[in-house]
Design an enzyme around this catalytic site. Structure first.
Site: not given
Length: 390
Positions: A316, A325
């Site tokens: 993402e 992340e």
């Protein structure tokens, strides 16, 4: 005679389920990206990858609509900022009427996560709202007759533990024990699971000199023995889960199921993020999937399969924080594999209960034959018993 038939009626569906196999693995479907595929394409991807469980971080109506009449069991999430509002039972009822009722049961919503990592979040003011909001949401479900189908809980980070090594020393942080007791009481009364976000990657990254990479990656290794229980652990994830179980037991709750709401390994990271690589991500997720499809339990609860949700479905690009992340996905946004975890090699019958698979069709045929033979036997037995009565 009625008792005999009723026992058979119970045995047959249990036998049927054992033929089909039960999957205990799910996937977290995050949406913090500007290039992600449509929910309809995601549903096809999940089905093709043999996932039967998914968790989303909101109640996106497009996803809830797209997943209708599918085999995917879905956990939805209430955003942390909504907790103060949902303490009010009327607001909670309205939330359920708006976000759950229009889609259920066509969309197989099985759980509501009230917030995410609230106990250890940056906004400490939310902790006091958490349990009241949980009670209100559950009360709203009960009022609508949905509490039998939808469980309510909240995912906790591993940081909620004051101590986790060895697992038998597991204990909650003193500052959360008061509210934690109320939460555990709720889980016990409603037969709901404790959800934990467990990441061996973080522990390894923090101390790579003293933590075995093989132990963190669920690879074959000598493991460790808990000096208090003599239980042997060959991977860190199971040790983390059992630490939570021991922590709950110390508060008087030793029967609550623990499920892993998030676990994963990043395929890329910043230079200081030790261990973040595609090779390690593939090994971690592949090894976990193999264990999940074998219905393994932890050393403390070997006969209770551990349900776990991988993090995450996609890389993402809009997630904040370090490079890792944005690189937890099994797939790229274009739905190509970020790396191959061997989903196609895990066996259809154990990975899904879809009736379209060849393995399951064989099981269905075998089941139908069994039912037919059982019917003939019972009919003959019934005729024989009637003749004896005369």
């Amino acid at each position: 005679m009625a008792t005999f038939f009723s026992r058979i009626a119970v045995i047959i569906p249990i036998f049927f389920l054992s033929l089909l196999g039960v999957s205990s693995v799910g996937i977290n479907y995050g949406q913090l990206g500007n290039n992600l595929p449509s929910p309809e394409k995601v549903l096809n991807l999940l089905s093709a990858s043999k996932f039967t469980k998914a968790r989303i971080y909101d109640t996106n109506p497009q996803i809830l609509t797209a997943f209708a009449n599918s085999s995917i069991e879905l956990i939805v999430t209430i955003e942390n900022g909504m907790l103060p509002v949902l303490v009010d039972p009327q607001q909670a009822l309205q939330w359920v009427i708006t976000h759950i009722k229009p889609y259920f049961p066509a969309t197989r919503i099985t759980g509501i996560a009230v917030g995410n990592e609230v106990f250890t979040g940056d906004d400490t003011s939310l902790v006091g709202y958490l349990v009241p909001a949980i009670f209100s949401i559950h009360g709203a479900l009960a009022q609508l007759g949905l509490d039998r189908y939808i469980q309510v809980s909240t995912p906790c980070s591993q940081a909620v533990l004051e101590q986790s090594y060895p697992p038998s020393a597991g204990s909650f942080k003193p500052e959360v024990t008061g509210i934690m007791w109320q939460f555990l009481q709720f889980l016990s009364e409603t037969n709901s699971p404790f959800w934990i976000n467990a990441y061996p990657y973080f522990a390894y990254k923090g101390d790579p000199a003293n933590i075995s990479l093989d132990y963190a990656l669920l690879k074959p290794n000598s493991g460790m023995v808990d000096p208090n229980t003599k239980l042997h652990y060959d991977n860190m994830l199971y040790a983390q889960v059992d630490a939570v179980i021991f922590a709950m037991a110390k508060m008087g709750y030793d029967a609550i199921e623990v499920r892993v709401s998030e676990t994963g390994w990043p395929s890329k990271g910043d230079p200081e993020e030790v261990g973040a690589s595609a090779q390690n991500a593939e090994l971690y997720n592949r090894n976990l999937l193999k264990r999940q499809h074998s219905n393994e339990g932890t050393p403390l609860r070997p006969n209770m399969r551990l349900e776990a949700y991988l993090f995450a479905l996609f890389n993402e690009d809009l997630k904040p924080g370090p490079t890792s992340e944005r690189n937890y996905g099994l797939f790229q946004p274009d739905m190509t594999m970020a790396y191959n975890v061997g989903l196609s090699d895990l066996g259809t019958a154990s990975a899904s209960i879809s009736l379209t698979s060849s393995g399951t069709k064989a099981a269905v045929i075998e089941y139908q034959s069994l039912v037919y033979l059982m019917f003939v036997y019972l009919l003959t037995f019934q005729v024989f018993m009637r003749r004896r009565q005369y």
